[in-house]
Design a protein around this motif. Sequence first.
Motif, mmCIF file in Angstrom:
data_model
loop_
_atom_site.group_PDB
_atom_site.id
_atom_site.type_symbol
_atom_site.label_atom_id
_atom_site.label_comp_id
_atom_site.label_asym_id
_atom_site.label_seq_id
_atom_site.Cartn_x
_atom_site.Cartn_y
_atom_site.Cartn_z
ATOM 1 N N GLN A 170 42.635 30.687 38.361
ATOM 2 C CA GLN A 170 41.801 30.000 39.378
ATOM 3 C C GLN A 170 40.569 30.726 39.760
ATOM 4 O OE1 GLN A 170 42.314 27.019 41.400
ATOM 5 N NE2 GLN A 170 40.307 27.710 41.578
ATOM 6 N N PHE A 171 40.344 32.061 39.371
ATOM 7 C CA PHE A 171 39.474 32.879 39.761
ATOM 8 C C PHE A 171 38.689 32.872 38.546
ATOM 9 C CE2 PHE A 171 42.921 35.608 38.300
ATOM 10 C CZ PHE A 171 42.371 36.218 37.000
ATOM 11 N N HIS A 172 37.394 33.340 38.478
ATOM 12 C CA HIS A 172 36.150 33.630 37.532
ATOM 13 C C HIS A 172 36.272 34.975 36.704
ATOM 14 C CE1 HIS A 172 34.102 29.837 38.087
ATOM 15 N NE2 HIS A 172 34.484 29.733 39.067
ATOM 16 N N PRO A 173 37.139 35.123 35.664
ATOM 17 C CA PRO A 173 37.163 36.305 34.923
ATOM 18 C C PRO A 173 35.732 36.842 34.636
ATOM 19 C CG PRO A 173 38.227 34.826 33.660
ATOM 20 C CD PRO A 173 37.980 34.199 35.069
ATOM 21 N N GLU A 174 34.859 35.833 34.170
ATOM 22 C CA GLU A 174 33.635 35.998 33.685
ATOM 23 C C GLU A 174 32.729 36.646 34.920
ATOM 24 O OE1 GLU A 174 33.122 31.857 35.176
ATOM 25 O OE2 GLU A 174 34.646 33.156 34.362
ATOM 26 N N LYS A 175 32.979 36.539 36.015
ATOM 27 C CA LYS A 175 32.290 37.063 36.992
ATOM 28 C C LYS A 175 33.098 38.275 37.892
ATOM 29 C CE LYS A 175 30.192 32.489 38.410
ATOM 30 N NZ LYS A 175 29.861 31.506 39.418
ATOM 31 N N SER A 176 34.139 38.687 37.240
ATOM 32 C CA SER A 176 35.022 39.428 37.954
ATOM 33 C C SER A 176 34.963 41.037 37.480
ATOM 34 C CB SER A 176 36.586 39.195 37.955
ATOM 35 O OG SER A 176 36.683 38.165 38.647
ATOM 36 N N GLY A 177 33.673 41.468 37.011
ATOM 37 C CA GLY A 177 33.488 42.699 36.570
ATOM 38 C C GLY A 177 34.293 43.307 35.478
ATOM 39 N N ASP A 178 34.613 44.530 35.538
ATOM 40 C CA ASP A 178 35.514 45.357 34.402
ATOM 41 C C ASP A 178 36.807 44.687 34.381
ATOM 42 O OD1 ASP A 178 33.397 46.923 33.974
ATOM 43 O OD2 ASP A 178 34.316 48.558 34.981
ATOM 44 N N ALA A 179 37.332 44.245 35.592
ATOM 45 C CA ALA A 179 38.730 43.641 35.622
ATOM 46 C C ALA A 179 38.830 42.448 34.782
ATOM 47 C CB ALA A 179 39.274 43.425 36.939
ATOM 48 N N GLY A 180 37.752 41.629 35.358
ATOM 49 C CA GLY A 180 37.640 40.213 34.362
ATOM 50 C C GLY A 180 37.460 40.459 33.011
ATOM 51 N N ALA A 181 36.629 41.306 32.498
ATOM 52 C CA ALA A 181 36.484 41.832 31.085
ATOM 53 C C ALA A 181 37.824 42.136 30.355
ATOM 54 C CB ALA A 181 35.526 42.802 30.912
ATOM 55 N N ALA A 182 38.574 42.833 31.143
ATOM 56 C CA ALA A 182 39.831 43.261 30.500
ATOM 57 C C ALA A 182 40.792 42.328 30.382
ATOM 58 C CB ALA A 182 40.488 44.590 31.444
ATOM 59 N N LEU A 183 40.829 41.498 31.413
ATOM 60 C CA LEU A 183 41.647 40.325 31.220
ATOM 61 C C LEU A 183 41.154 39.311 29.994
ATOM 62 C CD1 LEU A 183 43.349 37.946 34.125
ATOM 63 C CD2 LEU A 183 41.728 36.954 32.118
ATOM 64 N N LEU A 184 39.920 39.092 29.974
ATOM 65 C CA LEU A 184 39.455 38.406 28.897
ATOM 66 C C LEU A 184 39.812 38.964 27.351
ATOM 67 C CD1 LEU A 184 36.114 36.922 30.002
ATOM 68 C CD2 LEU A 184 38.145 35.799 29.845
ATOM 69 N N ALA A 185 39.766 40.451 27.356
ATOM 70 C CA ALA A 185 40.110 41.275 26.223
ATOM 71 C C ALA A 185 41.534 40.950 25.986
ATOM 72 C CB ALA A 185 39.496 42.590 26.476
ATOM 73 N N ASN A 186 42.516 40.973 27.006
ATOM 74 C CA ASN A 186 43.847 40.810 26.695
ATOM 75 C C ASN A 186 44.213 39.618 25.870
ATOM 76 O OD1 ASN A 186 44.439 43.435 27.760
ATOM 77 N ND2 ASN A 186 44.880 42.466 29.914
ATOM 78 N N TRP A 187 43.540 38.527 26.364
ATOM 79 C CA TRP A 187 43.776 37.021 25.961
ATOM 80 C C TRP A 187 43.353 36.932 24.527
ATOM 81 C CZ3 TRP A 187 40.245 32.845 24.532
ATOM 82 C CH2 TRP A 187 40.924 31.827 24.574
ATOM 83 N N ILE A 188 42.160 37.420 24.317
ATOM 84 C CA ILE A 188 41.506 37.403 22.997
ATOM 85 C C ILE A 188 42.292 38.180 21.821
ATOM 86 C CG2 ILE A 188 39.353 38.446 21.515
ATOM 87 C CD1 ILE A 188 37.613 37.576 24.188
ATOM 88 N N GLY A 189 42.874 39.211 22.460
ATOM 89 C CA GLY A 189 43.440 40.375 21.702
ATOM 90 C C GLY A 189 45.024 39.576 21.230
ATOM 91 N N ALA A 190 45.179 38.610 22.105
ATOM 92 C CA ALA A 190 46.571 37.952 21.531
ATOM 93 C C ALA A 190 46.192 36.776 20.408
ATOM 94 C CB ALA A 190 47.129 37.136 22.887
ATOM 95 N N LEU A 191 44.954 36.617 20.444
ATOM 96 C CA LEU A 191 44.686 35.705 19.343
ATOM 97 C C LEU A 191 44.543 35.944 17.924
ATOM 98 C CD1 LEU A 191 41.536 33.987 21.037
ATOM 99 C CD2 LEU A 191 43.687 33.316 21.335
ATOM 100 N N ARG A 192 44.672 37.303 17.765
ATOM 101 C CA ARG A 192 44.553 38.011 16.405
ATOM 102 C C ARG A 192 45.713 37.773 15.734
ATOM 103 N NH1 ARG A 192 40.139 41.033 16.486
ATOM 104 N NH2 ARG A 192 39.224 41.687 18.309
#
Length: 214
Positions: free
Chosen positions: A192-214
């Motif tokens: 519900q929140f915006h990870p793209e606007k959530s600084g380092d925490a949001g960046a880490a969450l996106l990295a976690n999601w992207i990491g699972a795509l590999r």
Amino acid sequence: MSTARPSVVVLDYGSGNLRSAQRALDRAGAAVEVTADFDAACEADGLVVPGVGAYEACMQGLRAVRGDQVIGRRLAGGRPVLGICVGMQILFERGVEHGVETEGCGEWPGTVERLKAPIVPHMGWNIVEVPDESTLFAGIAGERFYFVHSYAVREWELHATGKFRQPTVTWTPYDGDRFVSAVENGPLAATQFHPEKSGDAGAALLANWIGALR
């Protein structure tokens, strides 16, 4: 393990912070394309469905580019989808805004409704109550994330039955109310929140999601 950057499509259906999402996903390690192309959205390693504004308008835009079909086709094949803000809300059965009920994608049961808090919209940084089994929040469970919304899912209706396990549901308290702030359900995840606007925490969450795509 491949060192290639996973391909991610940010679905362009006329709603959402497309460029900020694109930049954040790129920084987090994905090869990102912003497009409404049906085939590209179906074939990418990951699909991000953003969304801002009214539920009804988002659903109209989504259906206009067959985005609901893209989501359904990807999930039927176990291919990851991430919804953000209203892009999360439209994954539920329905949204009710100003007395107007709109049918959603129906991937989860539940109703998106106005927050029952003294001050709406809910805007700013807030905590999330993360279950221990979360993958999306690995390493960032104690962080705050950036919200801006007036509507949310306040009652979670999908529960474990038989062979189906309970999705991982993250909650956020807000001024006497609470709402679903993230869901992890196999290939389907949403915030519900915006990870793209959530600084380092949001960046880490996106990295976690992207990491699972590999």
